[in-house]
Structure formats: C-alpha cells, structure tokens
Scaffold this motif. Structure first.
Motif, mmCIF file in Angstrom:
data_model
loop_
_atom_site.group_PDB
_atom_site.id
_atom_site.type_symbol
_atom_site.label_atom_id
_atom_site.label_comp_id
_atom_site.label_asym_id
_atom_site.label_seq_id
_atom_site.Cartn_x
_atom_site.Cartn_y
_atom_site.Cartn_z
ATOM 1 N N ALA A 3 0.845 -1.194 0.000
ATOM 2 C CA ALA A 3 0.000 0.000 0.000
ATOM 3 C C ALA A 3 0.880 1.243 0.000
ATOM 4 N N ALA A 4 0.249 2.359 -0.306
ATOM 5 C CA ALA A 4 0.986 3.628 -0.332
ATOM 6 C C ALA A 4 1.684 3.872 0.992
ATOM 7 N N THR A 5 1.059 3.509 2.091
ATOM 8 C CA THR A 5 1.669 3.752 3.395
ATOM 9 C C THR A 5 2.950 2.951 3.556
ATOM 10 N N ASP A 6 3.057 1.758 2.908
ATOM 11 C CA ASP A 6 4.281 0.970 2.991
ATOM 12 C C ASP A 6 5.433 1.700 2.318
ATOM 13 N N VAL A 7 5.178 2.260 1.143
ATOM 14 C CA VAL A 7 6.227 3.003 0.442
ATOM 15 C C VAL A 7 6.568 4.271 1.210
ATOM 16 N N ASP A 8 5.565 4.902 1.790
ATOM 17 C CA ASP A 8 5.828 6.090 2.600
ATOM 18 C C ASP A 8 6.702 5.744 3.805
ATOM 19 N N ALA A 9 6.454 4.605 4.437
ATOM 20 C CA ALA A 9 7.282 4.173 5.569
ATOM 21 C C ALA A 9 8.708 3.900 5.100
ATOM 22 N N LEU A 10 8.846 3.279 3.940
ATOM 23 C CA LEU A 10 10.179 3.025 3.396
ATOM 24 C C LEU A 10 10.905 4.333 3.107
ATOM 25 N N ARG A 11 10.191 5.313 2.602
ATOM 26 C CA ARG A 11 10.800 6.625 2.313
ATOM 27 C C ARG A 11 11.389 7.249 3.576
ATOM 28 N N ARG A 12 10.734 7.039 4.720
ATOM 29 C CA ARG A 12 11.253 7.593 5.973
ATOM 30 C C ARG A 12 12.537 6.882 6.401
ATOM 31 N N MET A 13 12.620 5.581 6.133
ATOM 32 C CA MET A 13 13.810 4.815 6.518
ATOM 33 C C MET A 13 14.939 4.933 5.496
ATOM 34 N N MET A 14 14.568 5.106 4.232
ATOM 35 C CA MET A 14 15.543 5.133 3.151
ATOM 36 C C MET A 14 15.133 6.227 2.168
ATOM 37 N N GLY A 20 15.686 11.212 -8.158
ATOM 38 C CA GLY A 20 14.344 10.657 -8.287
ATOM 39 C C GLY A 20 14.354 9.252 -8.844
ATOM 40 N N GLY A 21 13.175 8.766 -9.118
ATOM 41 C CA GLY A 21 13.015 7.406 -9.607
ATOM 42 C C GLY A 21 13.042 7.340 -11.114
ATOM 43 N N ARG A 22 12.211 6.462 -11.628
ATOM 44 C CA ARG A 22 12.218 6.192 -13.056
ATOM 45 C C ARG A 22 10.791 6.200 -13.579
ATOM 46 N N THR A 23 10.564 6.868 -14.699
ATOM 47 C CA THR A 23 9.264 6.859 -15.355
ATOM 48 C C THR A 23 9.202 5.633 -16.256
ATOM 49 N N VAL A 24 8.134 4.864 -16.132
ATOM 50 C CA VAL A 24 7.995 3.611 -16.870
ATOM 51 C C VAL A 24 6.621 3.569 -17.526
ATOM 52 N N GLN A 42 5.926 -0.970 -8.930
ATOM 53 C CA GLN A 42 5.745 0.243 -9.719
ATOM 54 C C GLN A 42 6.062 1.486 -8.886
ATOM 55 N N ARG A 43 5.515 1.517 -7.701
ATOM 56 C CA ARG A 43 5.733 2.683 -6.830
ATOM 57 C C ARG A 43 7.200 2.802 -6.403
ATOM 58 N N PHE A 44 7.822 1.638 -6.122
ATOM 59 C CA PHE A 44 9.238 1.643 -5.758
ATOM 60 C C PHE A 44 10.071 2.204 -6.906
ATOM 61 N N MET A 45 9.830 1.734 -8.126
ATOM 62 C CA MET A 45 10.600 2.210 -9.283
ATOM 63 C C MET A 45 10.390 3.700 -9.511
ATOM 64 N N GLU A 46 9.159 4.163 -9.340
ATOM 65 C CA GLU A 46 8.866 5.578 -9.545
ATOM 66 C C GLU A 46 9.506 6.455 -8.466
ATOM 67 N N THR A 47 9.721 5.874 -7.291
ATOM 68 C CA THR A 47 10.313 6.619 -6.185
ATOM 69 C C THR A 47 11.835 6.523 -6.176
ATOM 70 N N TYR A 48 12.360 5.308 -6.388
ATOM 71 C CA TYR A 48 13.795 5.064 -6.245
ATOM 72 C C TYR A 48 14.515 4.742 -7.552
ATOM 73 N N GLY A 49 13.868 4.059 -8.456
ATOM 74 C CA GLY A 49 14.536 3.558 -9.655
ATOM 75 C C GLY A 49 15.292 2.281 -9.341
ATOM 76 N N ALA A 50 16.010 1.792 -10.324
ATOM 77 C CA ALA A 50 16.793 0.563 -10.164
ATOM 78 C C ALA A 50 18.058 0.857 -9.371
ATOM 79 N N GLY A 51 18.630 -0.185 -8.783
ATOM 80 C CA GLY A 51 19.878 -0.002 -8.058
ATOM 81 C C GLY A 51 20.102 -1.080 -7.023
ATOM 82 N N VAL A 52 20.987 -0.790 -6.117
ATOM 83 C CA VAL A 52 21.367 -1.729 -5.066
ATOM 84 C C VAL A 52 21.060 -1.090 -3.716
ATOM 85 N N VAL A 53 20.463 -1.884 -2.844
ATOM 86 C CA VAL A 53 20.125 -1.418 -1.498
ATOM 87 C C VAL A 53 21.094 -2.071 -0.522
#
Length: 102
Positions: A3-14, A20-24, A42-53
């Motif tokens: 859910a959106a709140t999960d990505v929002d929580a991730l944004r606070r931690m990381m 920015g992310g990536r438009t797909v 989809q939301r992760f890619m739009e927020t962060y894009g590809a990469g290594v965590v």
C-alpha cells in the motif's frame, strides 16, 4: 509492501535519491510480459529507480520481454528465467502443481 503507506514508511527509513526514480510505461510493460507488474514494484521504481540497497539487494529495472538469446544479460529477462527455472524444479503442494508462477 502493498500500500501507499508501505512506500511512505520506506521513504522515511531510506530517503529516495535526489535524482528521483524512473518513469515507466507500465501498460506497455504489462503487454510485453503478458501480466501487470505489482503496484508496490511500480511505486518503488517511480520513487527510487533501479539499483542496489545496502550492497545486498539488487532491484532491476523493468525492460520489455525478449528472448534471452536477443536480450543478453539485461537483468529482468535473465532473472525471470532463473525464477521460472526454480519454480519448475520446486516441490509444490497439490494445490500449486501445474500452476505457473504468478
């Protein structure tokens, strides 16, 4: 994440990268792969894009599906093939036998 709140929580931690992310074209990707991509991906890619965590988790960018012989090592095509091979060789309870990976 679901859910959106999960990505929002991730944004606070990381915090996402400044770039920015990536438009797909998610509709195009869904058509290429014959299935939609998960909304959290989809939301992760739009927020962060590809990469290594944390030098531990690799998040590959979506690319249109192509035969591996044409795609070469491009991340998504090869990793999907790996996952499909593992699925084919994995023990499945009776309710999962004969079903393709979702």
């Amino acid at each position: 994440m679901s859910a959106a709140t999960d990505v929002d929580a991730l944004r606070r931690m990381m915090p996402p990268p400044e770039s920015g992310g990536r438009t797909v074209d998610w509709d195009g990707m869904a058509q290429s792969w014959s299935r939609p991509f998960p909304l959290d991906y989809q939301r992760f890619m739009e927020t962060y894009g590809a990469g290594v965590v944390g030098d531990v988790l690799v998040v590959v960018a979506p690319k249109p599906k192509a035969p591996l012989s044409e795609a070469g090592w491009d991340g998504m095509v090869e990793e999907t093939g790996n996952a499909e091979d593992v699925w084919a060789d994995s023990y499945k309870t009776p309710n999962w036998r004969g079903r393709p990976p979702a």
